[in-house]
Motif scaffolding. Structure first.
Motif, short mmCIF file in Angstrom:
data_model
loop_
_atom_site.label_atom_id
_atom_site.label_comp_id
_atom_site.label_asym_id
_atom_site.label_seq_id
_atom_site.Cartn_x
_atom_site.Cartn_y
_atom_site.Cartn_z
N GLN A 349 -14.01 31.96 -91.03
CA GLN A 349 -15.28 32.33 -91.65
C GLN A 349 -15.24 33.76 -92.18
O GLN A 349 -15.68 34.04 -93.31
N ALA A 350 -14.68 34.68 -91.38
CA ALA A 350 -14.59 36.08 -91.81
C ALA A 350 -13.69 36.23 -93.03
O ALA A 350 -14.01 37.00 -93.96
N GLU A 351 -12.59 35.48 -93.05
CA GLU A 351 -11.67 35.57 -94.19
C GLU A 351 -12.30 35.00 -95.45
O GLU A 351 -12.07 35.51 -96.55
N ASP A 352 -13.10 33.95 -95.31
CA ASP A 352 -13.80 33.38 -96.48
C ASP A 352 -14.79 34.40 -97.07
O ASP A 352 -14.87 34.57 -98.29
N LEU A 353 -15.52 35.06 -96.16
CA LEU A 353 -16.48 36.09 -96.62
C LEU A 353 -15.74 37.26 -97.26
O LEU A 353 -16.19 37.81 -98.28
N ARG A 354 -14.63 37.65 -96.68
CA ARG A 354 -13.82 38.74 -97.24
C ARG A 354 -13.35 38.39 -98.65
O ARG A 354 -13.43 39.22 -99.57
N ASP A 355 -12.86 37.16 -98.82
CA ASP A 355 -12.35 36.74 -100.13
C ASP A 355 -13.46 36.74 -101.18
O ASP A 355 -13.23 37.11 -102.34
N GLU A 356 -14.68 36.32 -100.76
CA GLU A 356 -15.81 36.33 -101.70
C GLU A 356 -16.12 37.75 -102.17
O GLU A 356 -16.31 38.01 -103.37
N GLU A 357 -16.20 38.69 -101.22
CA GLU A 357 -16.53 40.07 -101.56
C GLU A 357 -15.40 40.74 -102.35
O GLU A 357 -15.64 41.56 -103.24
N LEU A 358 -14.15 40.39 -102.01
CA LEU A 358 -13.02 40.97 -102.73
C LEU A 358 -13.01 40.49 -104.18
O LEU A 358 -12.76 41.28 -105.12
N ALA A 359 -13.31 39.21 -104.40
CA ALA A 359 -13.37 38.67 -105.77
C ALA A 359 -14.47 39.37 -106.57
O ALA A 359 -14.30 39.70 -107.76
N ARG A 360 -15.60 39.61 -105.90
CA ARG A 360 -16.72 40.31 -106.55
C ARG A 360 -16.32 41.74 -106.90
O ARG A 360 -16.63 42.23 -108.00
N ALA A 361 -15.61 42.39 -106.01
CA ALA A 361 -15.18 43.77 -106.26
C ALA A 361 -14.21 43.84 -107.42
O ALA A 361 -14.28 44.76 -108.26
N LEU A 362 -13.29 42.88 -107.50
CA LEU A 362 -12.32 42.87 -108.60
C LEU A 362 -13.02 42.67 -109.95
O LEU A 362 -12.63 43.27 -110.97
N ARG A 363 -14.06 41.82 -109.96
CA ARG A 363 -14.81 41.60 -111.20
C ARG A 363 -15.49 42.91 -111.65
O ARG A 363 -15.49 43.25 -112.84
N LEU A 364 -16.05 43.65 -110.68
CA LEU A 364 -16.71 44.91 -111.01
C LEU A 364 -15.72 45.93 -111.56
O LEU A 364 -16.01 46.67 -112.52
N LEU A 365 -14.53 45.96 -110.95
CA LEU A 365 -13.51 46.90 -111.43
C LEU A 365 -13.08 46.55 -112.85
O LEU A 365 -12.89 47.44 -113.70
#
Length: 426
Positions: A349-365
Protein backbone atom coordinates in the motif's frame (compact mmCIF):
# COMPACT_ATOMS: atom_id res chain seq x y z
CA UNK A 1 -7.60 -19.03 11.32
CA UNK A 2 -8.93 -21.61 13.79
CA UNK A 3 -8.07 -25.27 14.28
CA UNK A 4 -10.52 -27.78 15.70
CA UNK A 5 -9.98 -31.38 16.78
CA UNK A 6 -13.24 -33.19 17.49
CA UNK A 7 -13.95 -36.85 18.09
CA UNK A 8 -14.35 -39.84 20.37
CA UNK A 9 -11.84 -42.40 21.63
CA UNK A 10 -11.40 -45.42 23.89
CA UNK A 11 -11.43 -43.16 26.96
CA UNK A 12 -14.78 -41.53 26.19
CA UNK A 13 -16.76 -44.18 24.30
CA UNK A 14 -17.32 -47.92 24.46
CA UNK A 15 -16.45 -50.16 21.53
CA UNK A 16 -20.19 -50.34 20.75
CA UNK A 17 -20.25 -46.57 20.15
CA UNK A 18 -16.84 -46.39 18.48
CA UNK A 19 -17.77 -48.97 15.85
CA UNK A 20 -20.81 -46.88 14.89
CA UNK A 21 -18.71 -43.73 14.45
CA UNK A 22 -15.91 -45.44 12.50
CA UNK A 23 -15.17 -44.29 8.91
CA UNK A 24 -14.33 -47.07 6.47
CA UNK A 25 -11.29 -46.30 4.26
CA UNK A 26 -13.24 -46.49 1.01
CA UNK A 27 -15.79 -43.91 2.20
CA UNK A 28 -13.42 -41.36 3.75
CA UNK A 29 -12.81 -39.29 0.61
CA UNK A 30 -16.53 -38.67 0.03
CA UNK A 31 -17.10 -38.13 3.77
CA UNK A 32 -14.42 -35.41 3.81
CA UNK A 33 -15.91 -33.64 0.81
CA UNK A 34 -19.37 -33.81 2.33
CA UNK A 35 -18.05 -32.50 5.65
CA UNK A 36 -16.56 -29.45 3.94
CA UNK A 37 -19.72 -28.81 1.93
CA UNK A 38 -22.09 -29.08 4.88
CA UNK A 39 -20.08 -27.31 7.58
CA UNK A 40 -18.24 -24.83 5.37
CA UNK A 41 -14.83 -25.70 6.84
CA UNK A 42 -11.94 -24.83 4.54
CA UNK A 43 -9.71 -27.80 5.37
CA UNK A 44 -10.46 -31.20 6.91
CA UNK A 45 -8.95 -34.61 7.66
CA UNK A 46 -10.34 -37.77 9.29
CA UNK A 47 -8.43 -40.17 11.54
CA UNK A 48 -10.39 -43.38 12.13
CA UNK A 49 -8.86 -46.35 14.00
CA UNK A 50 -10.18 -49.08 16.27
CA UNK A 51 -9.65 -46.76 19.25
CA UNK A 52 -10.73 -43.38 17.89
CA UNK A 53 -12.54 -41.40 15.23
CA UNK A 54 -11.39 -37.78 15.00
CA UNK A 55 -11.94 -34.84 12.68
CA UNK A 56 -9.21 -32.23 12.22
CA UNK A 57 -10.54 -28.98 10.79
CA UNK A 58 -9.42 -25.47 9.88
CA UNK A 59 -11.69 -22.48 9.40
CA UNK A 60 -11.80 -18.78 10.20
CA UNK A 61 -14.62 -19.42 12.65
CA UNK A 62 -15.62 -22.98 13.45
CA UNK A 63 -18.84 -24.06 15.09
CA UNK A 64 -18.25 -27.36 16.91
CA UNK A 65 -22.01 -27.89 17.28
CA UNK A 66 -22.42 -27.74 13.52
CA UNK A 67 -19.66 -30.34 13.07
CA UNK A 68 -21.17 -32.59 15.76
CA UNK A 69 -24.55 -32.38 14.03
CA UNK A 70 -22.96 -33.47 10.75
CA UNK A 71 -21.14 -36.34 12.44
CA UNK A 72 -24.31 -37.56 14.16
CA UNK A 73 -26.34 -37.33 10.96
CA UNK A 74 -23.63 -39.02 8.87
CA UNK A 75 -23.50 -42.02 11.20
CA UNK A 76 -27.23 -41.93 12.03
CA UNK A 77 -26.66 -41.37 15.73
CA UNK A 78 -28.64 -39.19 18.09
CA UNK A 79 -26.90 -35.89 18.76
CA UNK A 80 -27.37 -36.35 22.52
CA UNK A 81 -25.66 -39.76 22.41
CA UNK A 82 -22.72 -38.35 20.49
CA UNK A 83 -22.34 -35.35 22.78
CA UNK A 84 -21.96 -37.68 25.76
CA UNK A 85 -18.87 -39.26 24.20
CA UNK A 86 -17.33 -36.43 22.13
CA UNK A 87 -14.54 -34.02 23.00
CA UNK A 88 -13.53 -30.79 21.30
CA UNK A 89 -10.15 -29.01 21.28
CA UNK A 90 -9.61 -25.62 19.65
CA UNK A 91 -6.55 -23.77 18.29
CA UNK A 92 -3.36 -24.51 20.30
CA UNK A 93 -5.17 -27.20 22.33
CA UNK A 94 -6.16 -28.86 19.03
CA UNK A 95 -2.57 -28.66 17.78
CA UNK A 96 -1.28 -30.18 21.00
CA UNK A 97 -3.93 -32.92 20.88
CA UNK A 98 -2.91 -33.94 17.34
CA UNK A 99 0.74 -34.10 18.37
CA UNK A 100 -0.10 -36.17 21.47
CA UNK A 101 -2.12 -38.59 19.35
CA UNK A 102 0.64 -38.98 16.72
CA UNK A 103 3.23 -39.50 19.46
CA UNK A 104 1.23 -42.31 21.05
CA UNK A 105 0.57 -40.32 24.24
CA UNK A 106 -3.21 -40.57 23.87
CA UNK A 107 -3.30 -44.23 22.81
CA UNK A 108 -4.66 -47.15 24.79
CA UNK A 109 -1.10 -48.46 24.60
CA UNK A 110 1.19 -45.60 25.66
CA UNK A 111 3.78 -44.89 22.99
CA UNK A 112 2.47 -47.39 20.44
CA UNK A 113 3.99 -46.63 17.02
CA UNK A 114 1.14 -47.67 14.71
CA UNK A 115 -0.84 -44.48 15.28
CA UNK A 116 1.78 -42.35 13.49
CA UNK A 117 1.34 -44.44 10.33
CA UNK A 118 -2.42 -44.10 10.66
CA UNK A 119 -2.04 -40.33 11.03
CA UNK A 120 0.06 -40.26 7.85
CA UNK A 121 -2.68 -42.22 6.07
CA UNK A 122 -5.24 -39.63 7.24
CA UNK A 123 -3.01 -36.93 5.75
CA UNK A 124 -2.78 -38.80 2.43
CA UNK A 125 -6.55 -39.39 2.20
CA UNK A 126 -7.32 -35.72 2.93
CA UNK A 127 -4.87 -34.71 0.21
CA UNK A 128 -6.56 -37.12 -2.19
CA UNK A 129 -9.97 -35.68 -1.29
CA UNK A 130 -8.74 -32.14 -1.92
CA UNK A 131 -9.61 -31.06 1.63
CA UNK A 132 -6.02 -30.56 2.80
CA UNK A 133 -4.95 -26.93 2.46
CA UNK A 134 -1.79 -25.01 3.43
CA UNK A 135 -2.59 -24.51 7.13
CA UNK A 136 -3.74 -28.04 7.96
CA UNK A 137 -0.96 -29.37 5.75
CA UNK A 138 1.65 -27.45 7.75
CA UNK A 139 0.04 -28.69 10.99
CA UNK A 140 0.34 -32.31 9.86
CA UNK A 141 4.01 -31.81 8.94
CA UNK A 142 4.73 -30.21 12.31
CA UNK A 143 2.88 -33.09 13.98
CA UNK A 144 4.99 -35.69 12.16
CA UNK A 145 8.17 -33.84 13.11
CA UNK A 146 7.21 -33.67 16.79
CA UNK A 147 6.22 -37.35 16.85
CA UNK A 148 9.58 -38.24 15.33
CA UNK A 149 11.37 -36.24 18.05
CA UNK A 150 9.37 -38.05 20.74
CA UNK A 151 10.28 -41.41 19.23
CA UNK A 152 13.96 -40.48 18.84
CA UNK A 153 14.64 -38.46 21.99
CA UNK A 154 12.67 -40.42 24.61
CA UNK A 155 12.43 -44.05 25.70
CA UNK A 156 8.69 -44.17 25.11
CA UNK A 157 9.13 -46.51 22.14
CA UNK A 158 11.29 -49.02 23.96
CA UNK A 159 9.93 -52.39 25.12
CA UNK A 160 7.36 -53.41 22.47
CA UNK A 161 3.88 -52.74 23.80
CA UNK A 162 0.82 -52.69 21.55
CA UNK A 163 -2.65 -54.12 21.23
CA UNK A 164 -1.07 -56.87 19.13
CA UNK A 165 1.56 -57.57 21.79
CA UNK A 166 -1.10 -57.57 24.51
CA UNK A 167 -3.20 -60.08 22.56
CA UNK A 168 -0.24 -62.45 22.22
CA UNK A 169 0.67 -61.98 25.90
CA UNK A 170 -2.86 -62.98 26.88
CA UNK A 171 -2.68 -66.02 24.59
CA UNK A 172 0.50 -67.11 26.38
CA UNK A 173 -1.35 -66.99 29.70
CA UNK A 174 -4.03 -69.36 28.39
CA UNK A 175 -1.77 -71.62 26.31
CA UNK A 176 1.47 -71.95 28.23
CA UNK A 177 3.19 -73.69 25.31
CA UNK A 178 2.49 -71.81 22.08
CA UNK A 179 4.77 -74.19 20.20
CA UNK A 180 1.95 -76.72 20.31
CA UNK A 181 -0.76 -74.26 19.22
CA UNK A 182 -2.17 -73.08 15.91
CA UNK A 183 -3.31 -69.50 15.28
CA UNK A 184 -5.86 -68.24 12.79
CA UNK A 185 -5.33 -64.56 11.96
CA UNK A 186 -8.18 -62.80 10.17
CA UNK A 187 -7.12 -59.76 8.16
CA UNK A 188 -3.78 -58.75 6.67
CA UNK A 189 -3.30 -55.17 7.88
CA UNK A 190 -0.68 -53.60 10.10
CA UNK A 191 -2.12 -54.88 13.39
CA UNK A 192 -2.38 -58.49 12.18
CA UNK A 193 1.15 -58.23 10.80
CA UNK A 194 2.35 -57.28 14.28
CA UNK A 195 0.37 -60.16 15.80
CA UNK A 196 1.95 -62.57 13.33
CA UNK A 197 5.41 -61.25 14.13
CA UNK A 198 4.91 -61.64 17.90
CA UNK A 199 3.48 -65.17 17.49
CA UNK A 200 6.31 -66.15 15.17
CA UNK A 201 8.87 -64.88 17.71
CA UNK A 202 7.17 -67.01 20.37
CA UNK A 203 7.69 -70.07 18.20
CA UNK A 204 4.03 -70.89 17.58
CA UNK A 205 3.47 -74.19 15.80
CA UNK A 206 1.43 -72.90 12.81
CA UNK A 207 -0.12 -69.65 11.60
CA UNK A 208 -2.97 -69.37 9.10
CA UNK A 209 -3.80 -65.95 7.59
CA UNK A 210 -7.34 -65.47 6.25
CA UNK A 211 -8.15 -62.42 4.17
CA UNK A 212 -10.66 -61.15 1.63
CA UNK A 213 -7.99 -61.34 -1.08
CA UNK A 214 -5.62 -64.30 -1.22
CA UNK A 215 -2.80 -62.20 -2.67
CA UNK A 216 -2.68 -59.92 0.39
CA UNK A 217 -2.88 -62.91 2.74
CA UNK A 218 -0.05 -64.64 0.87
CA UNK A 219 2.23 -61.59 1.10
CA UNK A 220 1.84 -61.57 4.86
CA UNK A 221 2.04 -65.36 5.21
CA UNK A 222 5.34 -65.50 3.33
CA UNK A 223 7.02 -63.31 5.94
CA UNK A 224 6.40 -65.79 8.75
CA UNK A 225 6.16 -69.17 7.05
CA UNK A 226 2.37 -69.11 7.43
CA UNK A 227 -0.46 -70.53 5.31
CA UNK A 228 -2.80 -68.17 3.40
CA UNK A 229 -6.54 -68.77 2.88
CA UNK A 230 -9.65 -66.80 1.94
CA UNK A 231 -12.31 -65.66 4.41
CA UNK A 232 -14.61 -68.36 3.00
CA UNK A 233 -12.17 -70.99 4.33
CA UNK A 234 -12.43 -69.83 7.95
CA UNK A 235 -15.00 -72.50 9.07
CA UNK A 236 -12.64 -75.32 8.04
CA UNK A 237 -9.61 -73.64 9.65
CA UNK A 238 -11.47 -73.02 12.94
CA UNK A 239 -11.48 -76.72 13.69
CA UNK A 240 -7.69 -76.77 14.12
CA UNK A 241 -7.28 -73.25 15.53
CA UNK A 242 -6.49 -72.73 19.21
CA UNK A 243 -6.04 -68.98 18.83
CA UNK A 244 -8.15 -66.66 16.65
CA UNK A 245 -7.21 -62.98 16.37
CA UNK A 246 -9.16 -60.75 13.99
CA UNK A 247 -8.67 -57.20 12.74
CA UNK A 248 -10.34 -56.20 9.47
CA UNK A 249 -12.19 -53.16 8.15
CA UNK A 250 -15.40 -55.11 7.54
CA UNK A 251 -18.66 -53.36 8.40
CA UNK A 252 -20.34 -56.67 9.27
CA UNK A 253 -19.21 -59.54 11.53
CA UNK A 254 -17.08 -62.15 9.75
CA UNK A 255 -17.37 -64.87 12.36
CA UNK A 256 -20.73 -65.88 13.82
CA UNK A 257 -21.86 -68.02 16.73
CA UNK A 258 -23.00 -70.92 14.53
CA UNK A 259 -19.64 -71.39 12.82
CA UNK A 260 -17.76 -71.36 16.13
CA UNK A 261 -20.26 -73.73 17.76
CA UNK A 262 -19.82 -76.18 14.90
CA UNK A 263 -16.02 -76.00 15.16
CA UNK A 264 -16.14 -76.62 18.93
CA UNK A 265 -18.11 -79.83 18.41
CA UNK A 266 -15.50 -81.10 15.95
CA UNK A 267 -12.74 -80.08 18.38
CA UNK A 268 -14.52 -82.05 21.12
CA UNK A 269 -14.79 -78.78 23.05
CA UNK A 270 -11.08 -78.09 23.15
CA UNK A 271 -10.91 -74.35 24.12
CA UNK A 272 -10.47 -71.54 21.59
CA UNK A 273 -8.96 -68.20 22.59
CA UNK A 274 -10.31 -65.30 20.51
CA UNK A 275 -9.39 -61.62 20.36
CA UNK A 276 -11.48 -59.23 18.26
CA UNK A 277 -9.36 -56.12 17.69
CA UNK A 278 -11.59 -54.72 14.95
CA UNK A 279 -14.00 -51.77 15.19
CA UNK A 280 -16.69 -52.48 14.01
CA UNK A 281 -16.37 -55.96 15.53
CA UNK A 282 -15.45 -58.94 13.35
CA UNK A 283 -16.72 -61.57 15.79
CA UNK A 284 -20.34 -61.58 16.95
CA UNK A 285 -20.48 -60.78 20.70
CA UNK A 286 -22.75 -63.83 21.17
CA UNK A 287 -19.73 -66.06 20.44
CA UNK A 288 -18.53 -65.18 23.92
CA UNK A 289 -21.56 -66.95 25.38
CA UNK A 290 -20.27 -70.34 24.21
CA UNK A 291 -18.52 -72.62 26.65
CA UNK A 292 -14.87 -73.30 25.84
CA UNK A 293 -14.54 -69.94 24.09
CA UNK A 294 -12.51 -67.10 25.62
CA UNK A 295 -13.51 -64.00 23.64
CA UNK A 296 -11.83 -60.64 24.26
CA UNK A 297 -12.44 -57.26 22.59
CA UNK A 298 -9.97 -54.38 22.38
CA UNK A 299 -11.46 -52.96 25.57
CA UNK A 300 -10.81 -56.23 27.40
CA UNK A 301 -7.10 -55.95 26.65
CA UNK A 302 -6.78 -52.88 28.85
CA UNK A 303 -5.57 -54.72 31.97
CA UNK A 304 -2.93 -56.64 30.05
CA UNK A 305 -1.75 -53.43 28.45
CA UNK A 306 -1.49 -51.61 31.79
CA UNK A 307 0.95 -54.23 33.08
CA UNK A 308 3.24 -53.63 30.12
CA UNK A 309 3.18 -49.84 30.35
CA UNK A 310 5.14 -49.28 33.54
CA UNK A 311 8.47 -49.02 31.74
CA UNK A 312 7.11 -46.24 29.53
CA UNK A 313 5.53 -44.00 32.15
CA UNK A 314 8.70 -42.13 33.07
CA UNK A 315 9.40 -41.39 29.40
CA UNK A 316 5.90 -39.94 28.98
CA UNK A 317 6.76 -36.78 30.94
CA UNK A 318 9.67 -35.98 28.64
CA UNK A 319 7.45 -36.72 25.64
CA UNK A 320 4.74 -34.36 26.93
CA UNK A 321 7.32 -31.58 27.17
CA UNK A 322 8.37 -32.16 23.57
CA UNK A 323 4.73 -32.06 22.46
CA UNK A 324 4.06 -28.82 24.37
CA UNK A 325 7.19 -27.31 22.86
CA UNK A 326 6.23 -28.47 19.36
CA UNK A 327 2.71 -27.04 19.67
CA UNK A 328 4.00 -23.72 21.01
CA UNK A 329 6.58 -23.36 18.24
CA UNK A 330 4.02 -24.19 15.55
CA UNK A 331 1.55 -21.58 16.83
CA UNK A 332 4.33 -19.00 17.08
CA UNK A 333 5.33 -19.66 13.46
CA UNK A 334 1.69 -19.20 12.40
CA UNK A 335 1.45 -15.91 14.27
CA UNK A 336 4.71 -14.73 12.73
CA UNK A 337 3.43 -15.72 9.31
CA UNK A 338 0.25 -13.68 9.90
CA UNK A 339 2.42 -10.65 10.78
CA UNK A 340 4.43 -11.14 7.57
CA UNK A 341 1.24 -11.10 5.50
CA UNK A 342 0.09 -7.85 7.15
CA UNK A 343 3.51 -6.26 6.66
CA UNK A 344 3.51 -7.23 2.99
CA UNK A 345 0.09 -5.64 2.48
CA UNK A 346 1.14 -2.53 4.40
CA UNK A 347 4.34 -2.15 2.40
CA UNK A 348 2.52 -2.70 -0.91
CA UNK A 349 0.00 0.00 0.00
CA UNK A 350 2.80 2.42 0.90
CA UNK A 351 4.66 1.68 -2.33
CA UNK A 352 1.50 2.26 -4.39
CA UNK A 353 1.00 5.64 -2.72
CA UNK A 354 4.67 6.50 -3.24
CA UNK A 355 4.44 5.65 -6.95
CA UNK A 356 1.35 7.86 -7.34
CA UNK A 357 3.04 10.85 -5.71
CA UNK A 358 6.30 10.26 -7.60
CA UNK A 359 4.43 10.20 -10.94
CA UNK A 360 2.71 13.45 -9.97
CA UNK A 361 6.04 15.03 -9.04
CA UNK A 362 7.62 14.02 -12.36
CA UNK A 363 4.70 15.59 -14.26
CA UNK A 364 5.20 18.86 -12.35
CA UNK A 365 8.93 18.86 -13.10
CA UNK A 366 8.27 18.24 -16.80
CA UNK A 367 5.83 21.15 -16.76
CA UNK A 368 8.57 23.43 -15.43
CA UNK A 369 7.56 23.66 -11.78
CA UNK A 370 10.63 24.54 -9.64
CA UNK A 371 12.32 21.51 -8.11
CA UNK A 372 12.15 22.77 -4.51
CA UNK A 373 8.40 23.35 -4.86
CA UNK A 374 7.91 19.88 -6.39
CA UNK A 375 9.88 18.25 -3.55
CA UNK A 376 7.80 20.09 -0.95
CA UNK A 377 4.54 18.99 -2.61
CA UNK A 378 5.87 15.40 -2.92
CA UNK A 379 6.71 15.23 0.78
CA UNK A 380 3.43 16.84 1.83
CA UNK A 381 1.30 14.68 -0.51
CA UNK A 382 3.03 11.43 0.53
CA UNK A 383 2.65 12.24 4.22
CA UNK A 384 -1.04 13.08 3.83
CA UNK A 385 -1.81 9.92 1.89
CA UNK A 386 0.15 7.66 4.23
CA UNK A 387 -1.63 9.15 7.24
CA UNK A 388 -5.15 9.28 5.78
CA UNK A 389 -6.33 5.69 6.45
CA UNK A 390 -4.76 5.43 9.96
CA UNK A 391 -6.25 8.85 10.88
CA UNK A 392 -9.75 7.81 9.81
CA UNK A 393 -9.55 4.50 11.70
CA UNK A 394 -8.11 6.05 14.88
CA UNK A 395 -10.94 8.60 14.97
CA UNK A 396 -13.48 5.76 14.63
CA UNK A 397 -11.79 3.82 17.43
CA UNK A 398 -11.75 6.88 19.65
CA UNK A 399 -15.44 7.61 19.02
CA UNK A 400 -16.28 3.99 19.84
CA UNK A 401 -14.28 4.10 23.07
CA UNK A 402 -11.72 1.62 21.74
CA UNK A 403 -8.87 2.74 23.99
CA UNK A 404 -7.19 -0.64 23.49
CA UNK A 405 -6.79 0.11 19.77
CA UNK A 406 -5.41 3.59 20.53
CA UNK A 407 -2.87 2.10 22.92
CA UNK A 408 -1.80 -0.48 20.29
CA UNK A 409 -1.38 2.31 17.70
CA UNK A 410 0.71 4.30 20.17
CA UNK A 411 2.91 1.26 20.76
CA UNK A 412 3.01 0.27 17.08
CA UNK A 413 4.32 3.66 15.94
CA UNK A 414 6.58 4.05 19.03
CA UNK A 415 4.83 7.31 19.99
CA UNK A 416 5.29 7.06 23.77
CA UNK A 417 8.45 9.16 23.99
CA UNK A 418 7.24 11.78 21.50
CA UNK A 419 3.89 12.21 23.26
CA UNK A 420 5.68 12.48 26.61
CA UNK A 421 8.05 15.17 25.28
CA UNK A 422 5.12 17.10 23.75
CA UNK A 423 3.39 17.14 27.15
CA UNK A 424 6.56 18.25 28.95
CA UNK A 425 8.43 20.66 26.62
CA UNK A 426 11.86 21.86 27.81
Amino acid sequence: MAFLALGINHKTASVAVRERVAFTPELQVEALRQLCRVTGCREAAILSTCNRSELYLEQETLDSDEVLCWLAEYHRLSLAELRDSAYVHADEAAVQHMMRVASGLDSMVLGEPQILGQMKSAFAVAREAGTLGPLLGRLFQATFSTAKSVRTDTAIGENPVSVAFAAVSLAKQIFTDLQRSQALLIGAGETITLVARHLHEQGIKRIVVANRTLERASLLAEQFGAHAVLLADIPQELVNSDIVISSTASQLPILGKGAVESALKQRRHKPIFMVDIAVPRDIEPEVGELEDVYLYSVDDLHEVIEENLKSRQSAANAAEELVAQGAGEFMQRLRERAAVDVLKACRQQAEDLRDEELARALRLLNNGTPADEVLAQLARGLTNKLMHAPSVQLKKFSAAGRLDALNVAQELFALDERMASDKNPQ
